[in-house]
Design a protein around this motif. Structure first.
Motif, PDB file in Angstrom:
ATOM      1  N   THR A   1       3.995  -6.694  -0.161  1.00  0.00           N
ATOM      2  CA  THR A   1       5.248  -5.948  -0.075  1.00  0.00           C
ATOM      3  C   THR A   1       5.025  -4.677   0.740  1.00  0.00           C
ATOM      4  O   THR A   1       3.879  -4.241   0.926  1.00  0.00           O
ATOM      5  N   GLY A   2       6.112  -4.085   1.195  1.00  0.00           N
ATOM      6  CA  GLY A   2       5.987  -2.859   1.960  1.00  0.00           C
ATOM      7  C   GLY A   2       5.376  -1.728   1.143  1.00  0.00           C
ATOM      8  O   GLY A   2       4.497  -1.002   1.621  1.00  0.00           O
ATOM      9  N   ARG A   3       5.809  -1.608  -0.091  1.00  0.00           N
ATOM     10  CA  ARG A   3       5.288  -0.536  -0.944  1.00  0.00           C
ATOM     11  C   ARG A   3       3.799  -0.726  -1.227  1.00  0.00           C
ATOM     12  O   ARG A   3       3.018   0.236  -1.205  1.00  0.00           O
ATOM     13  N   ASP A   4       3.398  -1.969  -1.477  1.00  0.00           N
ATOM     14  CA  ASP A   4       1.980  -2.247  -1.705  1.00  0.00           C
ATOM     15  C   ASP A   4       1.162  -1.995  -0.435  1.00  0.00           C
ATOM     16  O   ASP A   4       0.008  -1.565  -0.504  1.00  0.00           O
ATOM     17  N   ALA A   5       1.774  -2.271   0.721  1.00  0.00           N
ATOM     18  CA  ALA A   5       1.074  -2.036   1.992  1.00  0.00           C
ATOM     19  C   ALA A   5       0.783  -0.549   2.170  1.00  0.00           C
ATOM     20  O   ALA A   5      -0.332  -0.163   2.558  1.00  0.00           O
ATOM     21  N   VAL A   6       1.755   0.302   1.879  1.00  0.00           N
ATOM     22  CA  VAL A   6       1.561   1.740   1.997  1.00  0.00           C
ATOM     23  C   VAL A   6       0.468   2.215   1.039  1.00  0.00           C
ATOM     24  O   VAL A   6      -0.407   3.006   1.407  1.00  0.00           O
ATOM     25  N   ALA A   7       0.492   1.690  -0.181  1.00  0.00           N
ATOM     26  CA  ALA A   7      -0.524   2.075  -1.165  1.00  0.00           C
ATOM     27  C   ALA A   7      -1.909   1.631  -0.721  1.00  0.00           C
ATOM     28  O   ALA A   7      -2.888   2.384  -0.850  1.00  0.00           O
ATOM     29  N   LEU A   8      -1.992   0.406  -0.205  1.00  0.00           N
ATOM     30  CA  LEU A   8      -3.271  -0.126   0.258  1.00  0.00           C
ATOM     31  C   LEU A   8      -3.836   0.707   1.402  1.00  0.00           C
ATOM     32  O   LEU A   8      -5.017   1.089   1.394  1.00  0.00           O
ATOM     33  N   VAL A   9      -3.001   1.007   2.385  1.00  0.00           N
ATOM     34  CA  VAL A   9      -3.460   1.773   3.542  1.00  0.00           C
ATOM     35  C   VAL A   9      -3.828   3.200   3.146  1.00  0.00           C
ATOM     36  O   VAL A   9      -4.814   3.752   3.632  1.00  0.00           O
ATOM     37  N   THR A  10      -3.059   3.778   2.261  1.00  0.00           N
ATOM     38  CA  THR A  10      -3.355   5.135   1.797  1.00  0.00           C
ATOM     39  C   THR A  10      -4.708   5.180   1.091  1.00  0.00           C
ATOM     40  O   THR A  10      -5.481   6.128   1.247  1.00  0.00           O
ATOM     41  N   ARG A  11      -4.987   4.139   0.333  1.00  0.00           N
ATOM     42  CA  ARG A  11      -6.240   4.084  -0.429  1.00  0.00           C
ATOM     43  C   ARG A  11      -7.440   3.767   0.453  1.00  0.00           C
ATOM     44  O   ARG A  11      -8.498   4.407   0.351  1.00  0.00           O
ATOM     45  N   GLU A  12      -7.300   2.782   1.329  1.00  0.00           N
ATOM     46  CA  GLU A  12      -8.450   2.279   2.087  1.00  0.00           C
ATOM     47  C   GLU A  12      -8.625   2.916   3.468  1.00  0.00           C
ATOM     48  O   GLU A  12      -9.707   2.854   4.051  1.00  0.00           O
ATOM     49  N   LYS A  13      -7.537   3.482   4.021  1.00  0.00           N
ATOM     50  CA  LYS A  13      -7.571   4.095   5.353  1.00  0.00           C
ATOM     51  C   LYS A  13      -8.224   3.160   6.394  1.00  0.00           C
ATOM     52  O   LYS A  13      -9.224   3.517   7.036  1.00  0.00           O
ATOM     53  N   PRO A  14      -7.668   1.969   6.586  1.00  0.00           N
ATOM     54  CA  PRO A  14      -8.230   1.027   7.551  1.00  0.00           C
ATOM     55  C   PRO A  14      -8.016   1.495   8.989  1.00  0.00           C
ATOM     56  O   PRO A  14      -7.197   2.394   9.247  1.00  0.00           O
ATOM     57  N   ASP A  15      -8.743   0.896   9.904  1.00  0.00           N
ATOM     58  CA  ASP A  15      -8.560   1.212  11.323  1.00  0.00           C
ATOM     59  C   ASP A  15      -7.302   0.538  11.867  1.00  0.00           C
ATOM     60  O   ASP A  15      -6.612   1.101  12.711  1.00  0.00           O
ATOM     61  N   VAL A  16      -7.041  -0.677  11.381  1.00  0.00           N
ATOM     62  CA  VAL A  16      -5.917  -1.470  11.885  1.00  0.00           C
ATOM     63  C   VAL A  16      -5.182  -2.120  10.721  1.00  0.00           C
ATOM     64  O   VAL A  16      -5.800  -2.565   9.755  1.00  0.00           O
ATOM     65  N   VAL A  17      -3.850  -2.168  10.827  1.00  0.00           N
ATOM     66  CA  VAL A  17      -3.030  -2.884   9.850  1.00  0.00           C
ATOM     67  C   VAL A  17      -2.246  -3.970  10.584  1.00  0.00           C
ATOM     68  O   VAL A  17      -1.572  -3.686  11.578  1.00  0.00           O
ATOM     69  N   LEU A  18      -2.340  -5.196  10.118  1.00  0.00           N
ATOM     70  CA  LEU A  18      -1.495  -6.273  10.621  1.00  0.00           C
ATOM     71  C   LEU A  18      -0.271  -6.290   9.712  1.00  0.00           C
ATOM     72  O   LEU A  18      -0.368  -6.656   8.538  1.00  0.00           O
ATOM     73  N   MET A  19       0.881  -5.874  10.239  1.00  0.00           N
ATOM     74  CA  MET A  19       2.061  -5.612   9.423  1.00  0.00           C
ATOM     75  C   MET A  19       3.202  -6.580   9.737  1.00  0.00           C
ATOM     76  O   MET A  19       3.721  -6.603  10.848  1.00  0.00           O
ATOM     77  N   ASP A  20       3.593  -7.358   8.737  1.00  0.00           N
ATOM     78  CA  ASP A  20       4.767  -8.208   8.868  1.00  0.00           C
ATOM     79  C   ASP A  20       6.017  -7.329   8.780  1.00  0.00           C
ATOM     80  O   ASP A  20       5.981  -6.236   8.214  1.00  0.00           O
ATOM     81  N   ILE A  21       7.118  -7.783   9.358  1.00  0.00           N
ATOM     82  CA  ILE A  21       8.358  -7.016   9.255  1.00  0.00           C
ATOM     83  C   ILE A  21       9.125  -7.375   7.993  1.00  0.00           C
ATOM     84  O   ILE A  21       9.519  -6.525   7.214  1.00  0.00           O
ATOM     85  N   ARG A  22       9.323  -8.651   7.779  1.00  0.00           N
ATOM     86  CA  ARG A  22      10.138  -9.099   6.653  1.00  0.00           C
ATOM     87  C   ARG A  22       9.304  -9.203   5.379  1.00  0.00           C
ATOM     88  O   ARG A  22       8.595 -10.186   5.162  1.00  0.00           O
ATOM     89  N   MET A  23       9.393  -8.160   4.563  1.00  0.00           N
ATOM     90  CA  MET A  23       8.707  -8.150   3.272  1.00  0.00           C
ATOM     91  C   MET A  23       9.646  -7.528   2.236  1.00  0.00           C
ATOM     92  O   MET A  23      10.483  -6.698   2.576  1.00  0.00           O
ATOM     93  N   PRO A  24       9.492  -7.883   0.962  1.00  0.00           N
ATOM     94  CA  PRO A  24      10.313  -7.269  -0.086  1.00  0.00           C
ATOM     95  C   PRO A  24       9.792  -5.890  -0.465  1.00  0.00           C
ATOM     96  O   PRO A  24       8.688  -5.513  -0.089  1.00  0.00           O
ATOM     97  N   ASP A  25      10.607  -5.148  -1.201  1.00  0.00           N
ATOM     98  CA  ASP A  25      10.226  -3.833  -1.722  1.00  0.00           C
ATOM     99  C   ASP A  25       9.745  -2.907  -0.607  1.00  0.00           C
ATOM    100  O   ASP A  25       8.656  -2.340  -0.679  1.00  0.00           O
ATOM    101  N   GLY A  26      10.568  -2.751   0.407  1.00  0.00           N
ATOM    102  CA  GLY A  26      10.193  -1.931   1.557  1.00  0.00           C
ATOM    103  C   GLY A  26       9.640  -2.808   2.645  1.00  0.00           C
ATOM    104  O   GLY A  26       8.531  -3.339   2.512  1.00  0.00           O
ATOM    105  N   ASP A  27      10.391  -3.011   3.730  1.00  0.00           N
ATOM    106  CA  ASP A  27       9.915  -3.928   4.766  1.00  0.00           C
ATOM    107  C   ASP A  27       8.847  -3.267   5.636  1.00  0.00           C
ATOM    108  O   ASP A  27       8.447  -2.124   5.411  1.00  0.00           O
TER     109      ASP A  27
END
Length: 221
Positions: free
Chosen positions: A35-61
């Protein structure tokens, strides 16, 4: 080691991307989100170099998640690749403005996916020219009907030439050959242009090139 996060609501796609990336010795998948919200949490926690981000996701695209990530100064070194299809062209302009560093289509060749991750992590060039050029051409008409050249006032003539070449997707090496400069000098010009225009990366420079009409202004005719 390049650290990658994968955000997609389809587990099969996440698993496929993970398997492909982890087969490479210099790539590491640090987490997945559905989900979009989980993606933000994951990136905030792990600080990756690259994120492969889908557009159509629930709970925040993916667009919302991209905006949240880009707005966080602590994540300035994280680059986002939007995983999209040509049917989602209307969202691409928004994704560029949100701070996405590049694009892939979901049925892209595996070698292009791997190359894209490495290229974006290095901040060197646009992604897969065969895809990006067509995508940006489609998006160009949606960005601005009447070009506003005022943003170019801070640039020198040489920097305008370099911006036009960036707008056409040329790498630093290609810009250097075109303008008879060393790759390092070309890179320096690009860095200065990004700083002057407040651009996060080369994709946003392409946006400026289209918005101001500099690509269509005859620099490469």
């Amino acid at each position: 080691m390049i650290r990658v996060a994968i955000a997609d609501d389809q587990q099969l796609i996440r698993g496929g991307f993970r398997s492909l990336l982890e087969a490479e010795p210099d790539l590491e998948v640090v987490g997945e989100a559905g989900t979009g919200r989980d993606a933000v949490a994951l990136v905030t926690r792990e600080k990756p170099d690259v994120v492969l981000m889908d557009i159509r996701m629930p709970d925040g695209d993916g667009l919302w998640a991209t905006e949240q990530i880009v707005a966080n100064p602590a994540l300035a070194s994280t680059h986002i690749v939007i995983v999209t299809t040509f049917e989602l062209d209307e969202y691409v302009a928004q994704a560029i403005r949100a701070g996405a560093s590049g694009f892939l289509v979901k049925d892209t060749e595996p070698v292009e996916l791997i190359r894209a991750v490495r290229v974006v992590a290095g901040g060197e060039a646009l992604l897969s020219p065969s895809v990006t050029k067509r995508l940006l051409e489609r998006v160009a008409g949606t960005l601005n009907e009447a070009p506003d050249t005022s943003a170019l006032n801070v640039l020198t003539d040489r920097e305008r030439e370099v911006l036009a070449l960036v707008g056409h997707g040329l790498t630093n090496d290609e810009i250097g050959r075109k303008l008879f400069l060393s790759p390092l000098t070309a890179k320096t010009h690009v860095s200065r242009i990004m700083s002057k225009l407040g651009a996060r990366d080369r994709v946003q420079l392409v946006v400026v090139a289209y918005e101001t009409g500099i690509v269509r202004a005859g620099y490469l005719e």
